[in-house]
Design a protein around this motif. Sequence first.
Motif, PDB file in Angstrom:
ATOM      1  N   LEU A 222       0.365  18.928 -13.662  1.00  0.00           N
ATOM      2  CA  LEU A 222       0.533  17.949 -14.692  1.00  0.00           C
ATOM      3  C   LEU A 222      -1.008  16.765 -14.068  1.00  0.00           C
ATOM      4  O   LEU A 222      -0.240  16.357 -13.716  1.00  0.00           O
ATOM      5  N   THR A 223      -1.247  17.107 -15.418  1.00  0.00           N
ATOM      6  CA  THR A 223      -3.447  16.058 -14.896  1.00  0.00           C
ATOM      7  C   THR A 223      -3.433  15.592 -16.577  1.00  0.00           C
ATOM      8  O   THR A 223      -2.862  15.381 -17.402  1.00  0.00           O
ATOM      9  N   LEU A 224      -4.776  14.250 -15.593  1.00  0.00           N
ATOM     10  CA  LEU A 224      -4.609  13.161 -16.932  1.00  0.00           C
ATOM     11  C   LEU A 224      -6.068  13.523 -16.526  1.00  0.00           C
ATOM     12  O   LEU A 224      -7.059  13.474 -15.821  1.00  0.00           O
ATOM     13  N   ARG A 225      -6.877  13.410 -18.515  1.00  0.00           N
ATOM     14  CA  ARG A 225      -8.523  13.839 -18.075  1.00  0.00           C
ATOM     15  C   ARG A 225      -8.970  11.591 -18.909  1.00  0.00           C
ATOM     16  O   ARG A 225      -7.802  11.565 -19.724  1.00  0.00           O
ATOM     17  N   LEU A 226      -9.520  10.928 -18.050  1.00  0.00           N
ATOM     18  CA  LEU A 226      -9.724  10.123 -17.941  1.00  0.00           C
ATOM     19  C   LEU A 226     -11.439   9.737 -17.975  1.00  0.00           C
ATOM     20  O   LEU A 226     -12.214  10.015 -17.629  1.00  0.00           O
ATOM     21  N   SER A 227     -11.802   8.358 -18.675  1.00  0.00           N
ATOM     22  CA  SER A 227     -13.431   8.698 -18.689  1.00  0.00           C
ATOM     23  C   SER A 227     -13.071   6.827 -18.348  1.00  0.00           C
ATOM     24  O   SER A 227     -12.306   5.981 -17.193  1.00  0.00           O
ATOM     25  N   THR A 241      -9.829   1.800 -15.069  1.00  0.00           N
ATOM     26  CA  THR A 241      -9.734   2.883 -14.932  1.00  0.00           C
ATOM     27  C   THR A 241      -8.634   3.689 -13.576  1.00  0.00           C
ATOM     28  O   THR A 241      -8.287   4.719 -13.576  1.00  0.00           O
ATOM     29  N   ILE A 242      -9.533   3.145 -12.483  1.00  0.00           N
ATOM     30  CA  ILE A 242      -8.887   3.641 -11.049  1.00  0.00           C
ATOM     31  C   ILE A 242      -7.430   3.171 -10.979  1.00  0.00           C
ATOM     32  O   ILE A 242      -7.523   3.324 -10.732  1.00  0.00           O
ATOM     33  N   GLU A 243      -6.575   1.418 -12.143  1.00  0.00           N
ATOM     34  CA  GLU A 243      -5.764   1.239 -12.140  1.00  0.00           C
ATOM     35  C   GLU A 243      -4.883   2.331 -12.310  1.00  0.00           C
ATOM     36  O   GLU A 243      -4.346   2.349 -12.092  1.00  0.00           O
ATOM     37  N   VAL A 244      -5.308   2.643 -13.792  1.00  0.00           N
ATOM     38  CA  VAL A 244      -4.866   4.062 -14.606  1.00  0.00           C
ATOM     39  C   VAL A 244      -4.618   4.814 -13.602  1.00  0.00           C
ATOM     40  O   VAL A 244      -3.407   5.011 -13.361  1.00  0.00           O
ATOM     41  N   ALA A 245      -5.354   5.393 -13.089  1.00  0.00           N
ATOM     42  CA  ALA A 245      -5.321   6.603 -11.823  1.00  0.00           C
ATOM     43  C   ALA A 245      -4.367   6.288 -11.047  1.00  0.00           C
ATOM     44  O   ALA A 245      -3.881   7.414 -10.849  1.00  0.00           O
ATOM     45  N   ARG A 246      -4.048   5.210 -10.148  1.00  0.00           N
ATOM     46  CA  ARG A 246      -2.974   4.595  -9.996  1.00  0.00           C
ATOM     47  C   ARG A 246      -1.668   4.829 -10.041  1.00  0.00           C
ATOM     48  O   ARG A 246      -1.037   5.341 -10.381  1.00  0.00           O
ATOM     49  N   ILE A 247      -1.511   4.383 -11.730  1.00  0.00           N
ATOM     50  CA  ILE A 247      -1.130   3.994 -12.305  1.00  0.00           C
ATOM     51  C   ILE A 247      -0.315   5.852 -12.169  1.00  0.00           C
ATOM     52  O   ILE A 247       1.567   6.008 -12.464  1.00  0.00           O
ATOM     53  N   GLU A 249      -0.877   8.475 -10.880  1.00  0.00           N
ATOM     54  CA  GLU A 249      -0.427   9.525  -9.700  1.00  0.00           C
ATOM     55  C   GLU A 249       0.866   8.681  -9.277  1.00  0.00           C
ATOM     56  O   GLU A 249       1.967   9.559  -8.946  1.00  0.00           O
ATOM     57  N   SER A 250       1.394   7.562  -9.476  1.00  0.00           N
ATOM     58  CA  SER A 250       2.630   7.148  -9.325  1.00  0.00           C
ATOM     59  C   SER A 250       3.645   7.290 -10.206  1.00  0.00           C
ATOM     60  O   SER A 250       5.165   7.654  -9.482  1.00  0.00           O
ATOM     61  N   LEU A 251       3.345   7.623 -11.820  1.00  0.00           N
ATOM     62  CA  LEU A 251       4.482   8.444 -12.515  1.00  0.00           C
ATOM     63  C   LEU A 251       3.962  10.230 -12.194  1.00  0.00           C
ATOM     64  O   LEU A 251       4.896  10.841 -13.659  1.00  0.00           O
ATOM     65  N   GLY A 252       3.708  11.007 -11.125  1.00  0.00           N
ATOM     66  CA  GLY A 252       3.519  12.398 -10.888  1.00  0.00           C
ATOM     67  C   GLY A 252       2.210  12.790 -11.902  1.00  0.00           C
ATOM     68  O   GLY A 252       2.658  14.327 -11.421  1.00  0.00           O
ATOM     69  N   ILE A 253       1.556  12.324 -12.110  1.00  0.00           N
ATOM     70  CA  ILE A 253       0.388  13.076 -12.385  1.00  0.00           C
ATOM     71  C   ILE A 253      -0.614  14.262 -10.583  1.00  0.00           C
ATOM     72  O   ILE A 253      -0.277  13.515  -9.981  1.00  0.00           O
ATOM     73  N   ASP A 254      -0.750  15.253 -10.979  1.00  0.00           N
ATOM     74  CA  ASP A 254      -1.172  15.745 -10.043  1.00  0.00           C
ATOM     75  C   ASP A 254      -2.645  15.634  -9.783  1.00  0.00           C
ATOM     76  O   ASP A 254      -2.509  16.115  -8.935  1.00  0.00           O
ATOM     77  N   ALA A 255      -3.267  15.649 -10.447  1.00  0.00           N
ATOM     78  CA  ALA A 255      -5.015  15.774 -10.180  1.00  0.00           C
ATOM     79  C   ALA A 255      -5.283  14.460 -11.817  1.00  0.00           C
ATOM     80  O   ALA A 255      -4.660  14.788 -13.042  1.00  0.00           O
ATOM     81  N   ILE A 256      -6.520  14.080 -11.318  1.00  0.00           N
ATOM     82  CA  ILE A 256      -7.194  13.418 -12.520  1.00  0.00           C
ATOM     83  C   ILE A 256      -8.719  13.609 -12.472  1.00  0.00           C
ATOM     84  O   ILE A 256      -9.127  13.965 -11.852  1.00  0.00           O
ATOM     85  N   VAL A 295     -10.020  14.641  -7.329  1.00  0.00           N
ATOM     86  CA  VAL A 295      -9.704  14.095  -8.789  1.00  0.00           C
ATOM     87  C   VAL A 295     -10.982  15.804  -9.392  1.00  0.00           C
ATOM     88  O   VAL A 295     -11.451  16.426  -7.731  1.00  0.00           O
ATOM     89  N   ILE A 296     -11.236  15.627 -10.026  1.00  0.00           N
ATOM     90  CA  ILE A 296     -12.118  16.745 -10.860  1.00  0.00           C
ATOM     91  C   ILE A 296     -13.357  15.754 -11.346  1.00  0.00           C
ATOM     92  O   ILE A 296     -12.967  15.560 -12.459  1.00  0.00           O
ATOM     93  N   ALA A 297     -14.661  16.276 -10.966  1.00  0.00           N
ATOM     94  CA  ALA A 297     -15.831  15.635 -11.650  1.00  0.00           C
ATOM     95  C   ALA A 297     -16.573  16.136 -12.858  1.00  0.00           C
ATOM     96  O   ALA A 297     -16.031  18.008 -12.422  1.00  0.00           O
TER      97      ALA A 297
END
Length: 647
Positions: A222-227, A241-247, A249-256, A295-297
Amino acid sequence: MRYPKLFAPGRIGNLELPNRIIKAPTSTGMSNIDGSVSERLIRHYREVAKGGTGLIIAEYAYVDDIASKSAHCQLGISSDEHISGLTLLAETIKEQGARAGIQIEHCGRQKFLGTPPIKAASAVPWLALKARSGDKAIPEQLSIDEIAQIVEAFGDAARRAVAAGFDLVEIHGAHGYLITNFLSPHTNKRTDRYGGSFENRTRLLVEIIESARSKIGHAFPLTLRLSGTDYEPDGFGIDETIEVARIAESLGIDAIHVSGGDHHQMIHQVSPMSVPRLHNVWAAEAVRKAVGIPVIASGSITLPDFAEEILADGKGDFISLGRPLWADPQWSNKAREGRQEDIRPCIRCNDGCLDRTFFRFRAVGCSVNPEIGREGDLQVTPARQAKKVAVVGGGVAGMEAARVAALRGHRVTLFEKRSLGGVLQEGSVAEFKSDLRFLNDYLATQMDKLGVDVVRRRAEAADIVGRFDAAVIAIGGQASAPPIPGIDGPRVMDAIDVFNGGATPGRRVLVLGGGETAVEVALYLQQAGREVTILHRRDELMARDCTITDKISYGEMLARAGIEIITGLQATEISGGRVTAADRNGRTRQFEADSVVTALGYGPNRDGLAAALREGGGMAVYEVGDCVRTAKVYDAMHAGYRAGCRL
């Protein structure tokens, strides 16, 4: 291997990927009207998946039938009835050797369709939609109960994706869609537990991730796309955005998956060529330093050299490509085989893929790839009989016609008195138009590799009649010269001559015209140190046939440059360095300049060659490109392609 980082295996969660290239989830407008998978969509993804890309994330799919659908003929995942078609889509992708993912989304305020209901965090409209649709574009603020329903809808959509056989699900939390509407203070004006503080603004996303995980388990990727940022002055910055990415990750997201912008700031989401390449990679790098998951660029990573550099520098773990895989679905295979010069480059014009798609309710197209969206219908096939073909003109239309004709087995001779490229040469002089150089290099390289005989001189009828079986005339257009007294004076020069070095303006320059060429030459001269004023007879610059992203980008560039813009005045006389102009009521003003640069439009070039060849008889004659109707790269490329197929 030239790109060892790009073609190293990778892992997202427990999903093994053969390389680091990911197709970004870009909407095609090729599903059925009810969101079900169409045969046309299957043909499209079959061809894309053949290209060697490691992971194909199929386009964003709407999660409910209330207000989440954004665009015409968008893919749906809102009902169990969608599963059957989605299963075929996932299987088709995987049968070609790629992994299959899908993105799930709710459009929020950004509903291209403009139809009610439009639901968002708050009643803050997307301004472009409001200008088109009026007050009905103002979204309704979601109630607490409606938010709960959407959370469940995301979880159910993820469940359907697993049932359909996809290898990965991505939650769309970027680009100004619903999740971003909650994350960003620019669009979230709520005062309840979903608004105000950072914790409250992230609550919807947290609940969506938890809902998805509860319905697909913790092992499924499960991945998440963020601006990285929405680029709004009062919006959502990289620190949050960095804080959202950390959250996440803690919830089980596998890549940003990191992107940027929203539809109001569309040049940061779908950047045009006037915006630097690799535009949002900085944000991916910042997020990567803060999390322990891949992280996907993404963001205008148009060529493999750029992608390899990002990976080598540690700015991302994977590379996401959207428009480049429309320009050339074989991008990955060609890069792996060391044939990077054969990659048909995305020029970031946003014409076929954005303006002619979303804003005109059509299926996806591409300026440089006429086959996209027409897979199985429009393709290069061997000619029944090899012919001797003359192509007159080495611009976009001429070279594309020559390329296709040669691929089909014809013996092609191309006549061009200048260097190959036509107006691509002048059009790419400014650095902010440099993506066009890649297209010129690609086409010129194909002429050489396909054995096209290039004759460096002007073609006459006697060179062709009796020597060739068919001819393609692609001699381009010519500048319009309205009957303004003094327009042929010594201080007056055409924009094309400025770009090709045939004319050198003085310090103070007055540009006549208000289309894209006028704006581009004004910006080019200002960057070269000139004092520039634009004089335009209409009330608005770039009012015709200009993409939305160019309007935004050029508007910002003009404002930063401090170029004076005077509209509503028609030049009536040029005398030396003085230009007289009149408004609609006949009132006149005068302007002083050292040089006057004209960009007053271009028309077809009818030099009589095509007529002479037809009179000679015995051969098919096709006219293509600007010599028929002056238009854009899209039109020239497609006309050349079709001519090559007809021979």
